[in-house]
Design a protein around this motif. Structure first.
Motif, PDB file in Angstrom:
ATOM      1  N   ASN A 177       3.146   2.878  10.459  1.00 42.87           N
ATOM      2  CA  ASN A 177       1.999   2.997   9.560  1.00 42.87           C
ATOM      3  C   ASN A 177       0.682   2.790  10.331  1.00 42.87           C
ATOM      4  OD1 ASN A 177       0.701   3.255   7.088  1.00 42.87           O
ATOM      5  ND2 ASN A 177       1.035   1.148   6.473  1.00 42.87           N
ATOM      6  N   LYS A 178      -0.416   3.039   9.662  1.00 43.52           N
ATOM      7  CA  LYS A 178      -1.777   2.745  10.169  1.00 43.52           C
ATOM      8  C   LYS A 178      -2.123   3.538  11.438  1.00 43.52           C
ATOM      9  CE  LYS A 178      -1.816  -1.881   8.120  1.00 43.52           C
ATOM     10  NZ  LYS A 178      -2.230  -3.270   8.231  1.00 43.52           N
ATOM     11  N   LEU A 179      -1.723   4.827  11.484  1.00 47.23           N
ATOM     12  CA  LEU A 179      -2.055   5.658  12.646  1.00 47.23           C
ATOM     13  C   LEU A 179      -3.553   5.962  12.713  1.00 47.23           C
ATOM     14  CD1 LEU A 179       0.823   8.292  12.943  1.00 47.23           C
ATOM     15  CD2 LEU A 179       0.554   6.154  14.146  1.00 47.23           C
ATOM     16  N   ASP A 180      -4.288   5.657  11.626  1.00 47.14           N
ATOM     17  CA  ASP A 180      -5.731   5.913  11.598  1.00 47.14           C
ATOM     18  C   ASP A 180      -6.526   4.788  12.266  1.00 47.14           C
ATOM     19  OD1 ASP A 180      -4.705   4.427   9.257  1.00 47.14           O
ATOM     20  OD2 ASP A 180      -6.835   4.152   8.815  1.00 47.14           O
ATOM     21  N   PHE A 211      -2.715   4.058   3.843  1.00 49.29           N
ATOM     22  CA  PHE A 211      -4.062   3.800   3.334  1.00 49.29           C
ATOM     23  C   PHE A 211      -4.894   5.090   3.278  1.00 49.29           C
ATOM     24  CE2 PHE A 211      -8.509   2.250   4.028  1.00 49.29           C
ATOM     25  CZ  PHE A 211      -8.634   1.569   2.816  1.00 49.29           C
ATOM     26  N   LYS A 212      -4.692   5.965   4.273  1.00 50.56           N
ATOM     27  CA  LYS A 212      -5.439   7.234   4.317  1.00 50.56           C
ATOM     28  C   LYS A 212      -4.669   8.373   3.626  1.00 50.56           C
ATOM     29  CE  LYS A 212      -9.031   5.915   6.819  1.00 50.56           C
ATOM     30  NZ  LYS A 212     -10.407   5.953   6.366  1.00 50.56           N
ATOM     31  N   ASN A 213      -3.564   8.030   2.934  1.00 50.04           N
ATOM     32  CA  ASN A 213      -2.795   9.002   2.136  1.00 50.04           C
ATOM     33  C   ASN A 213      -2.211  10.139   2.975  1.00 50.04           C
ATOM     34  OD1 ASN A 213      -3.764   7.553  -0.211  1.00 50.04           O
ATOM     35  ND2 ASN A 213      -5.687   8.656   0.047  1.00 50.04           N
ATOM     36  N   THR A 215       0.844  -1.201   0.000  1.00 43.19           N
ATOM     37  CA  THR A 215       0.000   0.000   0.000  1.00 43.19           C
ATOM     38  C   THR A 215       0.879   1.252   0.000  1.00 43.19           C
ATOM     39  OG1 THR A 215      -1.655  -1.231   1.256  1.00 43.19           O
ATOM     40  CG2 THR A 215      -1.878   1.150   1.251  1.00 43.19           C
ATOM     41  N   LEU A 216       1.950   1.218   0.808  1.00 42.03           N
ATOM     42  CA  LEU A 216       2.875   2.352   0.863  1.00 42.03           C
ATOM     43  C   LEU A 216       3.554   2.566  -0.487  1.00 42.03           C
ATOM     44  CD1 LEU A 216       4.511   4.507   2.409  1.00 42.03           C
ATOM     45  CD2 LEU A 216       6.060   2.695   3.145  1.00 42.03           C
ATOM     46  N   THR A 217       4.018   1.471  -1.113  1.00 45.11           N
ATOM     47  CA  THR A 217       4.679   1.585  -2.423  1.00 45.11           C
ATOM     48  C   THR A 217       3.717   2.158  -3.455  1.00 45.11           C
ATOM     49  OG1 THR A 217       5.894  -0.424  -1.835  1.00 45.11           O
ATOM     50  CG2 THR A 217       6.119   0.331  -4.083  1.00 45.11           C
ATOM     51  N   GLU A 218       2.452   1.739  -3.401  1.00 39.23           N
ATOM     52  CA  GLU A 218       1.431   2.238  -4.328  1.00 39.23           C
ATOM     53  C   GLU A 218       1.290   3.758  -4.207  1.00 39.23           C
ATOM     54  OE1 GLU A 218      -1.715   0.970  -7.149  1.00 39.23           O
ATOM     55  OE2 GLU A 218       0.127   0.080  -6.380  1.00 39.23           O
ATOM     56  N   ARG A 219       1.294   4.265  -2.964  1.00 40.59           N
ATOM     57  CA  ARG A 219       1.192   5.721  -2.747  1.00 40.59           C
ATOM     58  C   ARG A 219       2.448   6.433  -3.253  1.00 40.59           C
ATOM     59  NH1 ARG A 219      -2.805   3.056  -1.534  1.00 40.59           N
ATOM     60  NH2 ARG A 219      -4.453   3.792  -0.163  1.00 40.59           N
ATOM     61  N   ALA A 263       4.005  22.128  10.612  1.00 43.09           N
ATOM     62  CA  ALA A 263       2.906  21.152  10.614  1.00 43.09           C
ATOM     63  C   ALA A 263       2.482  20.882   9.174  1.00 43.09           C
ATOM     64  CB  ALA A 263       1.731  21.691  11.412  1.00 43.09           C
ATOM     65  N   TYR A 264       2.235  19.611   8.856  1.00 48.36           N
ATOM     66  CA  TYR A 264       1.811  19.210   7.509  1.00 48.36           C
ATOM     67  C   TYR A 264       0.405  18.617   7.568  1.00 48.36           C
ATOM     68  CZ  TYR A 264       6.779  19.499   6.248  1.00 48.36           C
ATOM     69  OH  TYR A 264       8.063  19.943   6.025  1.00 48.36           O
ATOM     70  N   TYR A 265      -0.461  19.106   6.677  1.00 49.43           N
ATOM     71  CA  TYR A 265      -1.806  18.540   6.533  1.00 49.43           C
ATOM     72  C   TYR A 265      -1.959  18.072   5.089  1.00 49.43           C
ATOM     73  CZ  TYR A 265      -2.684  20.918  10.962  1.00 49.43           C
ATOM     74  OH  TYR A 265      -2.613  21.339  12.269  1.00 49.43           O
ATOM     75  N   PHE A 266      -2.706  16.989   4.898  1.00 50.49           N
ATOM     76  CA  PHE A 266      -2.796  16.364   3.571  1.00 50.49           C
ATOM     77  C   PHE A 266      -4.231  16.463   3.070  1.00 50.49           C
ATOM     78  CE2 PHE A 266       0.472  14.593   6.207  1.00 50.49           C
ATOM     79  CZ  PHE A 266       1.595  14.635   5.392  1.00 50.49           C
ATOM     80  N   HIS A 267      -4.421  17.281   2.042  1.00 51.01           N
ATOM     81  CA  HIS A 267      -5.764  17.518   1.512  1.00 51.01           C
ATOM     82  C   HIS A 267      -5.902  16.946   0.104  1.00 51.01           C
ATOM     83  CE1 HIS A 267      -6.846  19.891   4.958  1.00 51.01           C
ATOM     84  NE2 HIS A 267      -5.817  20.717   4.775  1.00 51.01           N
ATOM     85  N   GLY A 268      -7.121  16.975  -0.410  1.00 51.00           N
ATOM     86  CA  GLY A 268      -7.368  16.423  -1.744  1.00 51.00           C
ATOM     87  C   GLY A 268      -7.877  15.002  -1.616  1.00 51.00           C
ATOM     88  N   SER A 269      -8.461  14.463  -2.691  1.00 51.19           N
ATOM     89  CA  SER A 269      -9.062  13.122  -2.644  1.00 51.19           C
ATOM     90  C   SER A 269      -8.035  12.046  -2.339  1.00 51.19           C
ATOM     91  CB  SER A 269      -9.762  12.821  -3.974  1.00 51.19           C
ATOM     92  OG  SER A 269      -8.818  12.913  -5.035  1.00 51.19           O
TER      93      SER A 269
END
Length: 757
Positions: A196-199, A323-325, A83-87, A244-250
């Motif tokens: 990974n998987k902090l969500d 997984f949550k990008n 999943t990480l490689t895919e991102r 601080a970094y936030y990740f937006h977009g689909s």
């Protein structure tokens, strides 16, 4: 003057074309030469100033090498590597939409190119790809997490300069995480960790960081702090840059950088101080600033982390949810900032002309070609050989020498891999991972341009622990059956094929049930061969427990020359931890047996050790000492002494109190706490020894040493015991003696099968 300019120009042309510095060169009528580098840059040199040209050339190579990273992504099964490689491929523009490992769209992740991988949702073969991130070229190998495919991880790490160790924020450091980390240490690979998987529910990155320090003995600290956890996970605070970094977009592609949230300032200050303190323990320059209480700038801290990581004294810990990008782009920045380029890693070759003297390779394209074949794959167009180039340049159409076989081979086709897709290239240089077609070789062979005779050290290959008898259902498919087995053997050093001398059956051996099942299934799909599979057979061993003397005379007189050979000596167990499984020592003083017969005697004992008399399995951890003997001037021969050795071992074997050794597996299983009693009881019934019992949220994690012979069909049993909620992994630990009652049972079964024949 004109003539000297022309001759200088010719020299400059040679200088440029050597190691393919330029793809095209143009000369003007003035005493200057213009040539175009591979990256499209143009340079103009005075034709007389060759020293300057050489400096420019080396500077260009250095710049090209510094912009290159070779990394692997490794972890315990189901930690999110693929999943990480895919991102990573999505954010670097290599793919244009994200597919999941167990995607409902039927496409599956890009790096899982086999149908079986997409169906089972696991990685079976390591896959290579490359991408570009901020002008840096990154070669990536995505490796399997399942222990049965450990050779794929082994050979990937052998050729990589750096690695990402992925840890699950809920599962933490698991059994295969420890195995993978051990492999990274073996090949001295600098690494960064990614939690990974902090969500996910129950995510606790600080618990995982402490586990990495205690279980993996990592000298590590977080370089990021998550903003929220589980459903509240929003972004990350970078402790180096203090942003601080936030990740937006689909797909999380838009990164918004802002100031640190006010409610986190105290935590960030504490974690940054901890980071500086941990790094300063292993970096003198940072330690000086830290001890003098000087403010540490972001650039100073970044350089210190880089130095310590490359020296393998520190492991920076990144965080996120692939997984949550979230968190993938900063991890890519970390790969560029902290992991080494090819010229920052020391790689050694063994010079075969100087008694395998170690030679440090420059890691640059300037120098003789040295490349290692680390993986073979049967492609649509024949054998595909993956090469890591350590020095020099390889071009399509070049002649290269296989140092291990001495064969001279032409390179008909050179490609770069993107999972199962190929891109044809004309040449590749040091630091790159490429594949060639039409090159006949074995995994671990070294290739050079013929000017040097270097070999790279090969990788560690574990011994198989399980065997199956296989035979094709249809007699007509015998040819395809053999072809499939030969191919799988060439591709995978842990997959072995043999013939049972007694039953005539074909025996395949591997690292576990899943490993062998996958190959039987691949045979059916790729070669259209349905195979009948016998009961799994455990690879037992036999060994001796005490010293026993032998004195055997082999004497046979028939018409013509007879046979005569006498051997005397003893057998004894090897001390624990011996590097070899079998030792032979000749302690004869004088010429009781002529020295030319000694190799035949050793060969006889080795042959006899292939099949012990208890259950017919190989004998190991045994030392044979030859002390005396006798020969005949006419009747002694190599055959006579070889037979004498075989019968001598059989004669004294029972007196050495032999025992049967069975493979014991380290089993780690996870199940809801409500089933703990049932699962533990079942492990005890299987004669397992429980060595660890931890609580992880609502689950219990049990670690046990269980004989492999008692683990067949365990996945089905565990599912039924835990209503499908339990999971387990197992890996080979050691061969250890079986109990007396099991030994009796195995010996009686063996005798009965021999009697039936």
């Amino acid at each position: 003057m004109a003539r000297s300019v022309r001759s200088s120009t010719r020299l400059l042309y040679a200088l440029c074309s050597e190691n393919t510095l330029s793809s095209s060169i143009s000369f003007s009528s003035s005493p200057f030469a213009v040539f175009v580098f591979e990256n499209g840059q143009r340079r103009t040199f005075s034709a007389g100033n060759l020293a300057r040209a050489k400096e420019e050339k080396e500077a260009w190579w250095k710049e090209a090498m510094e912009k290159l990273r070779n990394i692997g992504i490794s972890a315990h099964i189901d930690s999110g590597k693929t999943t990480l490689t895919e991102r990573v491929l999505f954010y670097t523009g290599r793919i244009h939409e994200i597919h999941e490992v167990r995607g409902r769209d039927g496409v599956g992740a890009k790096m899982d190119s086999m149908d079986l991988e997409r169906e089972k949702g696991i990685t079976i073969q390591s896959a290579a790809t490359y991408c570009t991130w901020k002008d840096y070229q990154v070669n990536i190998i995505d490796t399997p997490g399942h222990v049965d495919f450990t050779i794929e991880v082994e050979r990937a790490l052998r050729v990589l300069d750096g690695a990402i160790l992925v840890l699950c924020s809920v599962g933490g450091v698991q059994s295969q995480s420890i195995t993978v980390d051990r492999q990274m240490r073996r090949y001295e690979v600098p690494r960064v960790a990614f939690i990974n998987k902090l969500d996910r529910m129950g995510a606790d990155p600080w618990k995982v960081l402490n586990q990495a320090r205690s279980k993996l003995r990592h000298h590590s600290a977080a370089v990021q702090v998550p903003i929220g956890l589980e459903e509240e996970f929003q972004g990350l605070v970078d402790l180096v840059q203090l942003k601080a970094y936030y990740f937006h977009g689909s797909s999380g592609e838009n990164i918004v950088i802002s100031d640190i949230p006010t409610n986190m300032e105290a935590l960030v200050a504490e974690k940054r101080r901890e980071l500086i303190e941990v790094v300063s323990e292993v970096d003198d320059q940072l330690a000086e600033a830290f001890l003098n209480d000087e403010p540490v700038s972001s650039s100073d801290l970044e350089m210190a982390i880089r130095r310590a990581t490359i020296a393998r004294k520190f492991v920076p810990v990144f965080m996120g949810s692939a997984f949550k990008n979230k968190g993938v782009q900063p991890l890519l920045d970390g790969v560029i900032s902290y992991l080494p380029c090819p010229i920052e890693v020391s790689n050694y070759a063994l010079d075969q002309t100087k008694n395998e003297e170690k030679v440090i390779l420059s890691g640059t394209p300037v120098g003789p070609l040295v490349a290692l074949a680390f993986k073979l794959e049967e492609g649509r167009f024949g054998q595909l050989t993956y090469l890591r180039i350590y020095e020099g340049v390889i071009r399509k159409g070049d002649f290269i020498i296989n140092v291990n076989t001495g064969k001279k081979i032409k390179v008909p086709r050179l490609v770069r891999m993107h999972s199962d897709e190929m891109e044809d290239i004309q040449e590749a240089h040091a630091g790159q991972i490429v594949a060639v077609f039409g090159v006949d070789c074995a995994s671990g062979d070294t290739f050079t341009d013929g000017s040097v005779k270097y070999t790279m050290t090969s990788m560690s290959v574990p011994e198989p622990v399980m065997s199956l008898a296989v035979s094709p259902v249809s007699k007509d498919s015998g040819g395809q059956f053999s072809k499939a087995l030969n191919r799988f053997q060439r591709e995978d050093p842990t997959f072995r094929v043999g013939l049972d001398a007694e039953s005539g059956q074909t025996i395949i051996s591997g690292m576990g049930e899943l490993h062998l099942d996958i190959y039987v299934e691949r045979m059916r799909r790729e070669y259209k061969v349905d195979a009948t599979v016998g009961k799994p057979r455990v690879n037992f061993r036999e060994t001796v427990t005490q010293r026993a003397e032998f004195d055997y005379l082999h004497k046979k007189q028939t018409g013509g020359q007879g046979q005569y050979g006498r051997v005397c000596g003893y057998i004894e167990p090897l001390p624990a931890g011996s590097p070899t499984k079998f030792e032979f020592e000749n302690m004869i003083i004088g010429q009781a047996i002529p020295s030319n017969f000694i190799p035949a005697i050793e060969k006889g004992f080795k042959e006899a050790a292939n099949s012990g008399s208890l259950i017919g399995h190989p004998i190991e951890n045994m030392r044979v000492v030859l002390t005396d003997g006798a020969s005949h001037a006419v009747d002694s021969s190599e055959l006579a002494f070889k037979l004498a050795s075989i019968y001598a071992l059989r004669q004294c074997y029972a007196a050495a109190k032999p025992v049967i050794l069975e493979p014991v597996m380290l089993v780690e299983l996870k199940a809801p706490t409500e089933f703990q009693g049932t699962v533990t009881g079942d492990i005890n019934k299987r004669k397992g020894v429980i060595v660890g019992n931890d609580q992880e949220g609502d689950d219990c994690v049990i670690t046990a040493n269980v004989p492999l012979n008692n683990m067949f069909g365990y996945s089905t049993s565990l599912r039924s015991m835990t209503q499908g909620k339990g999971e387990f992994t197992m890996e080979y630990k050691e061969h250890s003696p079986v109990s007396q009652d099991v030994q009796m049972q195995l010996v009686n079964t063996y005798k009965a099968s021999r009697g039936a024949e």
